[in-house]
Design an enzyme around this catalytic site. Structure first.
Site, PDB file in Angstrom:
ATOM      1  N   HIS A  88       0.876  -1.169   0.000  1.00 57.88           N
ATOM      2  CA  HIS A  88       0.000   0.000   0.000  1.00 57.88           C
ATOM      3  C   HIS A  88       0.917   1.224   0.000  1.00 57.88           C
ATOM      4  CE1 HIS A  88      -3.184  -2.737   2.016  1.00 57.88           C
ATOM      5  NE2 HIS A  88      -3.386  -2.674   0.701  1.00 57.88           N
ATOM      6  N   GLU A 118       1.681   3.392   3.078  1.00 54.61           N
ATOM      7  CA  GLU A 118       2.217   2.745   4.283  1.00 54.61           C
ATOM      8  C   GLU A 118       3.730   2.666   4.097  1.00 54.61           C
ATOM      9  OE1 GLU A 118      -0.047  -0.867   4.769  1.00 54.61           O
ATOM     10  OE2 GLU A 118      -1.947   0.234   4.660  1.00 54.61           O
ATOM     11  N   HIS A 169       3.406  -3.708   6.380  1.00 50.95           N
ATOM     12  CA  HIS A 169       2.299  -2.769   6.242  1.00 50.95           C
ATOM     13  C   HIS A 169       2.364  -1.727   7.345  1.00 50.95           C
ATOM     14  CE1 HIS A 169      -0.283  -4.875   3.157  1.00 50.95           C
ATOM     15  NE2 HIS A 169       0.593  -5.831   3.457  1.00 50.95           N
ATOM     16  N   GLU A 209       2.321  -5.387  10.606  1.00 56.46           N
ATOM     17  CA  GLU A 209       1.845  -4.007  10.713  1.00 56.46           C
ATOM     18  C   GLU A 209       2.784  -3.286  11.669  1.00 56.46           C
ATOM     19  OE1 GLU A 209      -0.746  -2.751   9.085  1.00 56.46           O
ATOM     20  OE2 GLU A 209      -1.853  -4.510   8.361  1.00 56.46           O
TER      21      GLU A 209
END
Length: 626
Positions: A265, A268, A372, A466
């Site tokens: 993404h 990110e 991410h 993440e």
């Protein structure tokens, strides 16, 4: 066809054949005239002319002592380096690969020289050979260049995936020293190379600056890095991958390939920068940190810093939420763009995801991490669930047959991270995570995710990392993120050396390629490489390995996995007796044979309008939480 028509067709074909022969003859004469410009250049500055034969089919077969730094072929001659002698990763010991005495396993020839200073022999496919001293008296010289053009392909006994290594820093005849030139790690990522030029600041790097850093690294550390592109984005930006390993250009037989994929993404951004710092850290620590040296000596690490470079270019620093830059240039979410195990994914394939799918199909990765932002948690498969018509944040876990391993991998990352392991929510209204890990579907299910695709289609164990509550935090926070994640990033990759590994061979000691394997009671299988290799990450315990291949009798073998080191398990398959002229491994073995690129079971093709509604809802939710 009438005889007259047949006669006319024959004349046309004969004319075309003679024309092709004439063109080939003229081209061969041109190549012969160009032959004198080609050289092999070594670290000690010496060179050897005419490293290939006049015959365009002649290929460099074997090179003496030393490792390849950034060898490349002469594209015009079509010559490809086939293997490297003593000191190369293809020099397999009998203990690692039973039945092999080292050297080139494909042809059975032994390495052409030893460290004792004897001349090496270059042997060609046309059986011609040439003796020449290919290294300095100390045995430290390494083959640096073949021919007069940039690197065209991976060399040696490798997977030969067909990717072109970046030639920009290989055409200038600017060769750097061997491993002795690598600096000691200083503990400060803004450290300088010994010539004062190798610096990586804590700031965000756009596409041009990222490319410059990767090329600089490749040129300064040719014995530890190789740069290649797996494809291009919608807007034509290269999807750069850097290999960091003691064998950057060759697959190391019996040793695993692993990968990190960041910036899927585009907004990110933390993972993208951490990958650059990880590369810097690995190459500058190789000579001073024994753990890093062990990792690079025994693993090939492939790092894709930005899977969505187009999205990053439009994202904005300081934007913690929102979707600006999240999608590719066509507006597609790349983490919803892969084939799905549970539901048919009808989204049109994008260049970025197509490139990654092809990449994964060509190199058998054992372990992977997708980086991410927008939360602080290690998430593991499955991301999707068969019962996801109405997705919610109260979803139940969707567990894989290897759930114990995936939890362990996620905990390996979280427990080495001083903040993630606490499992606290990023802000009010967002979930907290016990020990900093979660099952993907238990958090929120999604269709078309990359980690499920890696696992089901190719047996690669991937988790999603993440790394920051803010998707694109200020650059001033990057030093903190690096220190928090540095140990986790390294320790996670080392988990590829846990479990079982080995070779599947026939009765004559030849490797069995694409043999299908499965650990009993774990119904997601995996396959052997072209060298018969296999790996599977497992926790300590007693297991049964099921193996079969077309034309061979199925085999089951019990084995034990211990904590201290991976278990070496070699399997010999015996030919099957064919009573009806055909062999039916599925019927004899009792589980589905997964061809390369096809999941272990047929994907669910149901769903219809309810599935579309639920997918749309999940995409909306994922934009909020990453």
């Amino acid at each position: 066809m009438k005889p007259s028509s047949w006669y006319a067709s024959t004349l046309v074909v004969a004319f075309l054949y003679l024309y092709v022969l004439a063109v080939q003859y003229i081209r061969a004469e041109e190549l012969q005239a160009e032959r004198g410009s080609s050289q092999i250049t070594f670290h000690d500055g010496t060179s050897v002319d005419s490293a290939y034969t006049a015959d365009p089919s002649g290929s460099l077969r074997s090179v003496g002592v030393g490792s390849i730094a950034d060898s490349y072929t002469n594209e015009k001659q079509g010559a490809s380096l086939h293997s490297v002698g003593i000191g190369s990763t293809v020099d397999v010991s009998p203990s690692l690969y039973p039945g092999s005495a080292g050297g080139d396993r494909e042809s059975g020839i032994e390495s052409s020289s030893t460290a004792g200073g004897r001349p090496g022999v270059i042997s060609y496919f046309n059986d011609e050979s040439k003796s020449t001293e290919l290294y300095n008296p100390e045995g430290a010289g390494s083959l640096r260049a073949v021919g007069n053009v940039g690197l065209d392909r991976a060399v040696g006994n490798s997977y030969r995936p067909g990717y072109s290594y970046d030639p920009s820093y290989n055409n200038h005849n600017q060769f750097y020293g061997g491993s002795d030139s690598l600096p000691a790690a200083t503990g400060n990522i803004n450290s300088h190379h010994q010539d004062g030029s190798y610096v990586l600041d804590f700031k965000y790097h756009n596409y041009d600056k990222l490319t410059k850093f990767l090329r600089t690294t490749s040129s300064k550390f040719p014995n530890l890095t190789a740069l290649y592109s797996i494809g291009k984005s919608v807007q034509g930006r290269d999807l750069w991958v850097m290999v960091v390993s003691a064998s950057p250009y060759e697959h190391m037989i019996g040793k695993p390939d692993v990968k990190y994929v960041a910036n899927m993404h585009g907004n990110e951004a933390v993972g993208r920068e951490l990958m650059l710092h990880l590369i810097h850290y690995l190459v500058t620590s190789y000579n001073s940190d024994s753990y890093i040296k062990w990792l690079l000596d025994n693993t090939r690490i492939h790092i894709l810093p930005s899977m969505n470079p187009d999205g990053f270019e439009v994202a904005r620093e300081g934007q913690c939420d929102g979707g600006q830059g999240r999608y590719n240039a066509r507006g597609f979410d790349l983490n919803r763009n892969f084939p799905d195990y549970f539901k048919q994914n009808n989204k049109r394939g994008q260049p970025e995801t197509d490139a990654v799918k092809e990449w994964i199909s060509k190199i058998q990765f054992v372990l992977s991490g997708g980086l991410h932002g927008g939360a602080l948690v290690a998430s593991y498969p499955f991301d999707n669930t068969p019962n996801s018509i109405f997705h919610s944040y109260a979803s139940t876990p969707s567990l894989t047959p290897d759930d114990d391993v995936f939890k362990h991998l996620a905990l390996t990352y979280s427990n080495n991270h001083p903040v993630m392991s606490h499992g606290k929510a990023c802000k009010a209204g967002t979930p907290s995570f016990n020990q900093g890990i979660t099952n993907g579907a238990a958090w929120y299910p999604l269709t078309g995710g990359m980690q499920d695709f890696n696992y089901v289609w190719y047996g690669c164990m991937e988790i999603t990392l993440e790394l920051s509550c803010c998707k694109y935090p200020p650059a001033s926070e990057l030093p903190k993120f690096w220190e928090e994640n540095r140990m986790s990033l390294v320790k996670f990759l080392a988990e590829a050396h846990r479990g079982v590994h080995g070779f599947v061979m026939d009765e004559n000691g030849n490797p069995v390629e694409k043999a299908s394997l499965k650990v009993k009671s774990r119904d997601v299988g995996f396959q052997t490489t072209k060298y018969g290799e296999f790996w599977r990450i497992l926790l300590p315990g007693i297991y049964k390995l099921e193996v079969y291949a077309d034309g061979y009798l199925p085999r089951e073998m019990d084995f034990m996995v211990v904590e201290q080191h991976p278990t070496l398990l070699n399997v010999t398959l015996h030919p099957a007796k064919r009573q009806d002229g055909y062999y039916h491994p599925q019927q004899q073995h009792g589980y589905y044979h997964r061809p390369q690129g096809v999941p272990i079971n047929k994907p669910n093709e149901n769903g219809g309008i309810l599935s579309s509604i639920s997918n749309g809802f999940n995409n909306l939710v994922s934009n909020i939480f990453g």
